[in-house]
Design an enzyme around this catalytic site. Sequence first.
Site, PDB file in Angstrom:
ATOM      1  N   GLU A  90      -2.704 -15.819  -4.696  1.00  0.00           N
ATOM      2  CA  GLU A  90      -2.834 -17.204  -4.252  1.00  0.00           C
ATOM      3  C   GLU A  90      -3.701 -18.056  -5.169  1.00  0.00           C
ATOM      4  O   GLU A  90      -3.721 -19.280  -5.060  1.00  0.00           O
ATOM      5  CB  GLU A  90      -3.408 -17.237  -2.832  1.00  0.00           C
ATOM      6  CG  GLU A  90      -2.429 -16.724  -1.787  1.00  0.00           C
ATOM      7  CD  GLU A  90      -3.003 -16.733  -0.385  1.00  0.00           C
ATOM      8  OE1 GLU A  90      -4.240 -16.731  -0.251  1.00  0.00           O
ATOM      9  OE2 GLU A  90      -2.205 -16.740   0.566  1.00  0.00           O
ATOM     10  N   GLU A 132      -3.868   6.851  -1.293  1.00  0.00           N
ATOM     11  CA  GLU A 132      -5.310   6.610  -1.426  1.00  0.00           C
ATOM     12  C   GLU A 132      -6.077   7.859  -1.859  1.00  0.00           C
ATOM     13  O   GLU A 132      -7.233   7.770  -2.285  1.00  0.00           O
ATOM     14  CB  GLU A 132      -5.885   6.099  -0.113  1.00  0.00           C
ATOM     15  CG  GLU A 132      -5.887   7.115   1.016  1.00  0.00           C
ATOM     16  CD  GLU A 132      -6.541   6.566   2.283  1.00  0.00           C
ATOM     17  OE1 GLU A 132      -7.233   7.354   2.939  1.00  0.00           O
ATOM     18  OE2 GLU A 132      -6.356   5.378   2.595  1.00  0.00           O
TER      19      GLU A 132
END
Length: 305
Positions: A88, A119
């Site tokens: 963004e 992970e």
Amino acid sequence: MPENIKSRSDLLTEQQNPKTADIDTRTIPEILEIINREDQSIAGKVSEAIPEIHRAVELTTAAIRKGHRVIYLGAGTSGRLGVLDASEMPPTFSIPQEWFTGLIAGGDKALRRSIEGAEDQPENAEKDLKNAGLEKGDVVIGISTSGAAAYVRRAIELGKEMGCGTCYIICTPEAFYDAEADVVIRVETGPEVITGSTRMKAGTATKLVLNMISTATMIQLGKVYGNLMVDLQAVNEKLVDRSTRIISELTGLEHDAAQKALFDADKSVKKAVVMVKKGCSLEEAETWLERGEGSLRKILSQDGV
């Protein structure tokens, strides 16, 4: 891991919340009220971490000013939020894509679906950072709400080894995997509404912290004048309208004249404002901005403008 954390069950983010123990017996309005009540505590917890967030902003601002980058890195929700914040930045503040980069364990596929075990693969952090072109002087911000992502810990370690600034964002007093980051931001969100579901309160806290880091960095770099996004990219009708209103606000021009100024300035709000306030050409406005390091505040304060 810290000595007092023997297993993942010891983590605060994995504890059962006594306030929501009977949530499955409640009516829908009651469920929503419970969730909302728990969420209301998050802003206060983030407030307690402002000194550390401040230090993180100092790192990111200094790095970008020196031509380096900020790299967010996480797994699951944490990784998605980092990618979201990074993506963004360019349209909001007209910055190069590389200033903020978001990496997620498991790659882009993990943005839409869970990649099991991603992970737990620290070696992939090395590969991802290498592919992203990590260099000395960049800032690595590892995000792991429980601190239990080996992928994130290795990213922070590698950042330190390469001479990067490092930051560790966690939502528990102590991480499952400790990491010697320059800045550790702890937002103690407490047990989740649904036990272990850190996409909820911890995810909300993470989004708030990332918003603060990136937005404060952009303000420090002159991307905001007052509270106006003077460096946004007018790439669609909505943003052309917003840009026009900003120019009108800052110059006193009527709507049509402000919109013409925007297009005369190649849809750059800053250039349009400088052209109007200084009575100069587009080329001259570009020179003003270069000399003023892109700060509209600095330029308009000169000569009493």
